[in-house]
Design a protein around this motif. Sequence first.
Motif, short mmCIF file in Angstrom:
data_model
loop_
_atom_site.label_atom_id
_atom_site.label_comp_id
_atom_site.label_asym_id
_atom_site.label_seq_id
_atom_site.Cartn_x
_atom_site.Cartn_y
_atom_site.Cartn_z
N ALA A 26 0.84 -1.21 0.00
CA ALA A 26 0.00 0.00 0.00
C ALA A 26 0.88 1.26 0.00
N GLN A 27 1.92 1.24 0.83
CA GLN A 27 2.81 2.40 0.92
C GLN A 27 3.44 2.71 -0.45
N ALA A 28 3.87 1.65 -1.16
CA ALA A 28 4.48 1.84 -2.48
C ALA A 28 3.44 2.38 -3.47
N ILE A 29 2.21 1.89 -3.39
CA ILE A 29 1.15 2.37 -4.29
C ILE A 29 0.96 3.89 -4.10
N PHE A 30 0.94 4.32 -2.83
CA PHE A 30 0.69 5.74 -2.57
C PHE A 30 1.90 6.60 -2.97
N GLU A 31 3.09 6.08 -2.72
CA GLU A 31 4.32 6.82 -3.11
C GLU A 31 4.36 7.02 -4.62
N ILE A 32 4.18 5.89 -5.35
CA ILE A 32 4.30 5.92 -6.82
C ILE A 32 3.22 6.80 -7.43
N ASN A 33 2.05 6.82 -6.82
CA ASN A 33 0.93 7.57 -7.40
C ASN A 33 0.74 8.95 -6.76
N ASN A 34 1.75 9.37 -5.97
CA ASN A 34 1.72 10.70 -5.32
C ASN A 34 0.42 10.97 -4.57
N ILE A 35 0.02 10.00 -3.77
CA ILE A 35 -1.20 10.18 -2.97
C ILE A 35 -0.77 10.30 -1.51
N SER A 36 -1.27 11.34 -0.87
CA SER A 36 -0.88 11.57 0.52
C SER A 36 -1.97 11.01 1.43
N VAL A 37 -1.63 9.96 2.14
CA VAL A 37 -2.58 9.36 3.07
C VAL A 37 -1.80 8.80 4.25
N ARG A 38 -2.39 8.93 5.46
CA ARG A 38 -1.68 8.42 6.64
C ARG A 38 -1.94 6.92 6.75
N LEU A 39 -0.86 6.15 6.77
CA LEU A 39 -0.99 4.69 6.81
C LEU A 39 -0.71 4.17 8.21
N LEU A 40 -1.62 3.33 8.72
CA LEU A 40 -1.43 2.77 10.05
C LEU A 40 -1.24 1.27 9.92
N PRO A 41 -0.08 0.75 10.38
CA PRO A 41 0.13 -0.70 10.31
C PRO A 41 -0.68 -1.41 11.40
N LEU A 51 12.54 -21.49 -18.08
CA LEU A 51 12.27 -20.49 -19.12
C LEU A 51 13.47 -19.58 -19.41
N GLN A 52 14.53 -19.72 -18.56
CA GLN A 52 15.72 -18.87 -18.74
C GLN A 52 15.34 -17.39 -18.73
N ILE A 53 14.69 -16.98 -17.65
CA ILE A 53 14.19 -15.60 -17.57
C ILE A 53 14.65 -14.92 -16.29
N GLU A 54 14.59 -13.60 -16.34
CA GLU A 54 14.70 -12.81 -15.12
C GLU A 54 13.32 -12.25 -14.85
N ILE A 55 12.94 -12.17 -13.61
CA ILE A 55 11.59 -11.71 -13.27
C ILE A 55 11.68 -10.28 -12.72
N PRO A 56 10.80 -9.38 -13.17
CA PRO A 56 10.87 -8.00 -12.64
C PRO A 56 10.53 -7.95 -11.14
N HIS A 57 11.16 -6.99 -10.46
CA HIS A 57 10.84 -6.76 -9.04
C HIS A 57 9.44 -6.17 -8.94
N TRP A 58 8.73 -6.48 -7.85
CA TRP A 58 7.33 -6.04 -7.76
C TRP A 58 7.20 -4.51 -7.81
N ARG A 59 8.18 -3.79 -7.31
CA ARG A 59 8.07 -2.31 -7.33
C ARG A 59 8.15 -1.78 -8.76
N ASP A 60 9.02 -2.40 -9.58
CA ASP A 60 9.15 -1.96 -10.98
C ASP A 60 7.86 -2.27 -11.75
N SER A 61 7.29 -3.44 -11.47
CA SER A 61 6.04 -3.80 -12.16
C SER A 61 4.89 -2.92 -11.68
N LEU A 62 4.91 -2.59 -10.40
CA LEU A 62 3.86 -1.70 -9.87
C LEU A 62 3.92 -0.32 -10.54
#
Length: 292
Positions: free
Chosen positions: A224-239, A266-277
């Motif tokens: 959730a924190q990464a979603i808000f950072e990447i999309n420039n949304i300001s919201v207070r997150l409580l764990p 498959l001889q592949i590299e898999i993208p990191h979740w943050r890059d795919s997000l």
Amino acid sequence: MSKILVTGATGQLATCIKDVFSECADTLSVVYRTSSELDITDVATVFQEFKTTTYDYCINTAAYTHVDGAETNQETARSVNSEGAKHLAAACAKNNVVLIHISTDFVFDGSQSVPYIEEDATHALGVYGATKLEGEKTIRSLCPKHFIIRTSWLYSEYGSNFLKSMLEYGREEESLSIVFDQVGSPTYARDLAQILSLFVVREIDDYGTYHFSNEGVASWYDFAQAIFEINNISVRLLPIRSEAYPLPAQRPHFSVLDKSKIKKVLQIEIPHWRDSLLRASETLALKSKKST
Ligand SMILES: NC(=O)c1ccc[n+]([C@@H]2O[C@H](COP(=O)([O-])OP(=O)(O)OC[C@H]3O[C@@H](n4cnc5c(N)ncnc54)[C@H](OP(=O)(O)O)[C@@H]3O)[C@@H](O)[C@H]2O)c1
């Protein structure tokens, strides 16, 4: 040219498959069937589909995916996730079709603290996971030419998923409480669709069970924190702990999948979740810009 049947055509993964496979239109001929065109719980309809058309592959994305709903709608969940998978497995075996079936990290109970490999002991905590596990077992017993691809925490620009819910809540709420004690790997459904295309295009014949998610590990709070950072949304997150947000179905605390096998085959590299997000967020932003 390979002829492919895709079930559950309105779902988020099937829609991503449509996008990705349309780029290989010269080598792949794909038939998409919605639940009303091909109800996988109806054995006669399933067999008729394979009688009418000669397929090389069937990609089964159809599933009852409401994890909490499954606790009360056990019969429906079982009929789609277990019986439906059985019908497809039997029809594929009879017609010499390769079955590519999508399964879930929820077949594990999350008691491990290292990523799950394909051979690790399964133990589903809820009805959804249990019925998906039944589906896996019946496919293994009926259809030798199968790939069971377990994945986790799917999201995309399509359907309902965590990314889209967070974007919606984040724009409406000042603060959000998100669980931090469930850890897994978010997976962009488009990346999974890309992997499925490789199995088909390269005509891989190392049949069996595989794990696929994006690289990296996150809690729902991190996601959730990464979603808000990447999309420039300001919201207070409580764990918060899972106990503070009780749901009908129990979830595994740790469901990270080990992807060594799929990477090797498959001889592949898999993208990191943050890059795919980041890619998914950009696609979503572009889509909403176009629709306004
Ligand atoms: N979403 C996740 O986080 C996640 C995580 C791990 C694994 N998976 C697995 O990944 C696969 C794809 O998931 P998804 O997110 O794309 O799910 P989804 O968006 O919920 O799509 C599921 C599709 O299955 C169809 N369906 C339901 N009952 C059917 C039936 N009896 N016959 C034929 N089609 C039927 C639905 O059609 P209607 O809408 O018309 O009912 C829908 O189009 C599933 O196998 C799921 O178990 C998902």
